[in-house]
Design an enzyme around this catalytic site. Structure first.
Site, short mmCIF file in Angstrom:
data_model
loop_
_atom_site.label_atom_id
_atom_site.label_comp_id
_atom_site.label_asym_id
_atom_site.label_seq_id
_atom_site.Cartn_x
_atom_site.Cartn_y
_atom_site.Cartn_z
N HIS A 70 1.38 4.41 -2.84
CA HIS A 70 1.37 5.78 -2.49
C HIS A 70 2.52 6.64 -3.48
CE1 HIS A 70 -1.73 6.50 0.08
NE2 HIS A 70 -1.34 5.79 1.15
N ASP A 124 -5.10 1.27 -2.43
CA ASP A 124 -5.53 -0.11 -1.95
C ASP A 124 -5.57 -0.97 -3.26
OD1 ASP A 124 -6.06 0.43 0.58
OD2 ASP A 124 -8.19 0.79 0.28
N GLU A 148 -6.15 6.62 -0.84
CA GLU A 148 -6.26 5.44 -0.38
C GLU A 148 -6.93 4.45 -1.25
OE1 GLU A 148 -5.03 4.82 3.14
OE2 GLU A 148 -3.91 6.29 2.10
N HIS A 150 0.74 -1.11 0.01
CA HIS A 150 -0.12 -0.02 0.10
C HIS A 150 0.98 1.18 -0.12
CE1 HIS A 150 -3.69 2.32 1.36
NE2 HIS A 150 -2.83 2.96 1.99
N GLU A 151 2.00 1.41 0.87
CA GLU A 151 2.80 2.28 1.13
C GLU A 151 3.49 2.61 -0.31
OE1 GLU A 151 2.41 4.61 3.00
OE2 GLU A 151 1.00 3.54 4.32
#
Length: 485
Positions: free
Chosen positions: A139, A204, A200, A135-136
């Site tokens: 980003h 995801d 987010e 997930h990071e």
């Protein structure tokens, strides 16, 4: 475990935003930039790298990073397993662990990703931990930071000076950082939540795909979401990760639907993950007496996925309790079954030093360093043992060779500073100390150390030339940092 002194430095950096912050709600999503095309008008990839490096220096200087070669090696192996399957990778990623039992993870410019130690020990499977890291990573690859800055630049001037000092503090210690940020962020709250929600959802989607493509169980993401949601459903104080990554129930269900679109995958438990959890608990959490009881109970009740992990945790707890003979017996048994396991080798190195079994430690580490050249666990422990034995020239050579391949190794420079001090090589000691300062962004102090080194290098013309060149490099880096503000 190599123990080094932590340094602190107040490094104020402009135009920095953390990927994990959320503020008040808005419903206007029409301004969300297109994936892959946004962010470049405000920040180039090169500028992102520069800002990311500056932020990483501040994190190093905060003294919160776990400077543990074994855990650094583990989390980077895991992270890079994911990165090699990611799209739009523009940086060499760096993963690090923050010594904080809060559940949180964060990403910032230049491919830097921090994971709180508490998140690792809370995950039940490596797929759950990998889901957070994926997930990071998403980003970063989707350039959410640059996109948010670009959006803010359209709505108001980029006046970030008032919030910069709280940004990294919030990522590392949300409870303290949120208070520092609360008065500075009011003007951008409405815009912030819009981008948080969109980012987010995108992270995801991209992260679960990355998780599946990297051989992990895609259900690790919704399983970890659901676990957190259930655990803190009625809590008055949610964990940091829920403050920085809002988790409505709809997001959990959407993540589960996405994960179920991939083929079912049964991923067996992984020993390294369990060893990392045991190491964090034994060395960075709890009381040593309590940990001895915990791991002893776990062994008796077969509470760990791997018996070896519980035994390893118990050995580390014995070490912390100065019961070195008990730790030695356990670690020698573990090493017989897995001779090249770096978790065991690192712990046994510490025990052998305390028991003053230097020859045994030297042979073990010389062999593993030959087998795994430039591996930080092997090289740094080998250099440390040589230092303890008084074999200073050999220790310095191992560290110098290692730094050729790993020029950003905080631990290696700190060890080399000690070696040079013991050798009474004052010029080189100050040069090495300057590199430690530079790694935390303390350029004025680093330049001072180099100028001091010049005073001891009158009979070392080559060293003097190198010092002069390094001073110019650091002054240039300092100027670049000022221009970023």
């Amino acid at each position: 475990m190599l123990k080094i002194k932590s340094l602190s430095c107040a490094l104020i950096i402009g135009l920095l935003l953390a990927s994990s912050y959320s503020w008040a709600a808005t419903t206007d999503k029409n301004k969300l930039p297109q994936i892959g095309t946004s962010g470049f008008s405000v920040l180039s990839i090169d500028k992102e790298r520069q800002i990311g490096q500056a932020m990483m220096q501040q994190v190093r200087g905060s003294g919160t990073i776990v400077n543990d070669p074994v855990l650094i090696e583990y989390i980077n192996d895991l992270g890079n397993t994911l990165v090699k399957n990611a799209q739009d990778v523009n940086y060499r990623f760096e993963f690090f662990i923050v010594n904080n039992q809060e559940l949180n993870a964060f990403a910032f410019f230049g491919g830097h990703i921090g994971i709180h130690s508490g998140l690792i020990t809370t995950a039940d499977t490596e797929s759950e931990l990998a889901s957070v890291i994926a997930h990071e990573i998403s980003h970063v690859t989707q350039r959410h930071l640059a996109r948010r800055i670009e959006a803010q630049s359209r709505n108001q001037p980029l006046t970030m000076a008032g919030i910069v000092s709280g940004i990294l503090l919030t990522m590392i210690n949300p409870a303290v950082g949120m208070a520092a940020l609360s008065t500075s962020m009011a003007a951008s709250q409405q815009m912030g939540i819009n981008y948080t929600r969109g980012n987010e959802q995108e992270a995801d989607r991209v992260g679960i795909t990355l998780l599946a493509n990297s051989g992990f169980d895609p259900l690790g993401a919704p399983n970890f979401f659901g676990k957190m949601l259930e655990r803190y459903r009625y809590s008055s104080k949610p964990p940091a990760i829920l403050l920085t990554h809002p988790l409505p129930e709809s997001r959990v269900s959407e993540a589960r639907i996405r994960a179920q679109n991939f083929p079912l995958r049964s991923v067996p438990p992984k020993l390294e993950f369990e060893l990392a959890k045991a190491r964090i608990k034994a060395r960075y959490e709890g009381d040593k007496k309590y940990n001895i009881e915990h791991f002893t109970h776990a062994i008796n009740k077969n509470r760990y996925a791997f018996l070896a992990a519980a035994q390893y945790g118990l050995a580390l707890s014995y070490f912390e309790d100065k019961s070195y003979d008990k730790a030695y017996t356990l670690l020698m048994t573990l090493l017989k079954s897995d001779a090249n396991n770096l978790f065991y080798i690192d712990a046994l190195s510490d025990v052998l030093i305390e028991l003053r079994k230097f020859e045994q430690a030297e042979k073990m580490l010389a062999d593993i360093n030959l087998l795994m050249p430039n591996n930080q666990v092997a090289a740094l422990n080998y250099a440390n043992v040589l230092l303890e034995m008084g074999k200073l020239d050999k220790s310095a050579q191992v560290l110098q060779d290692f730094l050729l391949m790993h020029p950003d190794s905080f631990i290696a420079y700190d060890l080399l500073t000690t070696v040079y001090r013991k050798q009474d090589k004052k010029a080189l000691m100050h040069v090495s100390k300057a590199e430690v300062m530079a790694l935390v962004g303390a350029y004025p102090q680093a330049i001072d150390e180099l100028q001091t080194a010049m005073n001891y290098a009158d009979d070392l013309p080559i060293v003097r030339k190198r010092i002069k060149g390094r001073i110019l490099q650091l002054q240039d880096q300092q100027d670049k940092l000022r221009r970023l503000n």
